[in-house]
Design a protein around this motif. Sequence first.
Motif, PDB file in Angstrom:
ATOM      1  N   GLY A 194       2.272  -6.127  -0.031  1.00  0.00           N
ATOM      2  CA  GLY A 194       2.856  -6.000   1.286  1.00  0.00           C
ATOM      3  C   GLY A 194       3.327  -4.591   1.592  1.00  0.00           C
ATOM      4  N   ALA A 195       4.414  -4.489   2.344  1.00  0.00           N
ATOM      5  CA  ALA A 195       4.912  -3.179   2.765  1.00  0.00           C
ATOM      6  C   ALA A 195       5.303  -2.319   1.572  1.00  0.00           C
ATOM      7  CB  ALA A 195       6.106  -3.363   3.703  1.00  0.00           C
ATOM      8  N   MET A 196       5.829  -2.942   0.515  1.00  0.00           N
ATOM      9  CA  MET A 196       6.216  -2.196  -0.681  1.00  0.00           C
ATOM     10  C   MET A 196       5.035  -1.420  -1.260  1.00  0.00           C
ATOM     11  SD  MET A 196       8.548  -1.364  -2.866  1.00  0.00           S
ATOM     12  CE  MET A 196       9.886  -2.539  -2.719  1.00  0.00           C
ATOM     13  N   GLY A 197       3.852  -2.022  -1.219  1.00  0.00           N
ATOM     14  CA  GLY A 197       2.680  -1.395  -1.801  1.00  0.00           C
ATOM     15  C   GLY A 197       2.205  -0.158  -1.062  1.00  0.00           C
ATOM     16  N   PHE A 198       2.722   0.072   0.142  1.00  0.00           N
ATOM     17  CA  PHE A 198       2.304   1.234   0.929  1.00  0.00           C
ATOM     18  C   PHE A 198       3.340   2.354   0.902  1.00  0.00           C
ATOM     19  CE2 PHE A 198      -0.353  -2.147   2.490  1.00  0.00           C
ATOM     20  CZ  PHE A 198      -1.560  -1.530   2.703  1.00  0.00           C
ATOM     21  N   THR A 199       4.345   2.222   0.051  1.00  0.00           N
ATOM     22  CA  THR A 199       5.363   3.262  -0.063  1.00  0.00           C
ATOM     23  C   THR A 199       5.096   4.134  -1.278  1.00  0.00           C
ATOM     24  OG1 THR A 199       6.862   1.948  -1.458  1.00  0.00           O
ATOM     25  CG2 THR A 199       7.064   1.691   0.937  1.00  0.00           C
ATOM     26  N   THR A 200       5.503   5.396  -1.188  1.00  0.00           N
ATOM     27  CA  THR A 200       5.354   6.284  -2.340  1.00  0.00           C
ATOM     28  C   THR A 200       6.459   6.068  -3.363  1.00  0.00           C
ATOM     29  OG1 THR A 200       6.538   8.021  -1.134  1.00  0.00           O
ATOM     30  CG2 THR A 200       4.133   8.071  -1.054  1.00  0.00           C
ATOM     31  N   GLU A 201       7.512   5.337  -2.991  1.00  0.00           N
ATOM     32  CA  GLU A 201       8.565   5.021  -3.956  1.00  0.00           C
ATOM     33  C   GLU A 201       8.084   4.030  -5.007  1.00  0.00           C
ATOM     34  OE1 GLU A 201      10.285   6.649  -0.365  1.00  0.00           O
ATOM     35  OE2 GLU A 201       8.995   4.907  -0.665  1.00  0.00           O
ATOM     36  N   TYR A 202       7.082   3.229  -4.641  1.00  0.00           N
ATOM     37  CA  TYR A 202       6.536   2.219  -5.561  1.00  0.00           C
ATOM     38  C   TYR A 202       5.405   2.853  -6.367  1.00  0.00           C
ATOM     39  CZ  TYR A 202       5.062  -2.462  -7.052  1.00  0.00           C
ATOM     40  OH  TYR A 202       4.753  -3.571  -7.789  1.00  0.00           O
TER      41      TYR A 202
END
Length: 308
Positions: free
Chosen positions: A265-273
């Motif tokens: 989801g949205a988490m997978g599109f962040t550079t923090e993850y």
Amino acid sequence: MDMQLNETQQAISDSCARLFERRAGPVRARALRKAEDFDRLLLTEMEEAGFLDLYAEPDAGPLVAALVVEWTAQAAGLAPVGARSLIAPSVVDGVLPLVIAVADQKGLNAVRYGAEADMLIVVDGDEATVARRGEFTAATVRSKFGYPMAKVTEVGGARLARGAGAVARRWWRIAIAAEIAGSARAAVDLTVRYMRDRSQFDRPIATYQALQHRIVECHVAVDAAQWAMREAAYHGAPAALAASAAITASEAAHRVFFETHQLTGAMGFTTEYDLHLYTMRLQTLRLEMQGMRGHARDLVAARWPAAS
């Protein structure tokens, strides 16, 4: 080909794992990318441990060299291990420098590790040229695709033996497939952990059958890439097997990139993850050597020479 690691291979695997635990991993990869650097320290320690010189070792050989490339990628190691341990030993005699880059004559605008390389191997059809530092010019290119990239110009150096380009191209495909297999495996494992921890409607999303099917398909695709690469390396990288391995791995890279980002989801599109540390490399690898079209063209030429 034995499907289980033998005693020597298992010992090397265990040693690599201990080294990667100290010198690799997502935290290290993230810091290197922020600094727009690569892991010279990891590469140095791998060389000192003998992990970069297994290609010609009777008890190891190209298969184990390819496994080390795969394991390094799975540990998020950011270093040109494939070029140093698989491609260069197949065509260059003598002592090799630590940092080696490889490029296609038609793809000198985007060369992985080009600016950091002590040696550059340029493949042009069935021919190849080797240039030492000072015999080529490399300018760093900023990129979000997981690796240090450079534009290479003014390549001098010396022409390698006739047919060296064809040999290098076969082992280059093995190296690409190995890196994809390792990076994709790490991406899938990370996503499985996320699915177990992430709940929706008071249930872990890993319990939903439709999502299970999607991540299992990724797992199967990575397995296919892994074993196609290992089979090709075991048999000495014949042209058809090497091209097939690269195609299988490229298909896995495409599927894993799409599915793991969707499933997180949205988490997978962040550079923090951490997911992007693996998947952005997949995007680069599946386009290298002219991508699927280049692999397929060489596969056809290898299997049906009269048609090419």
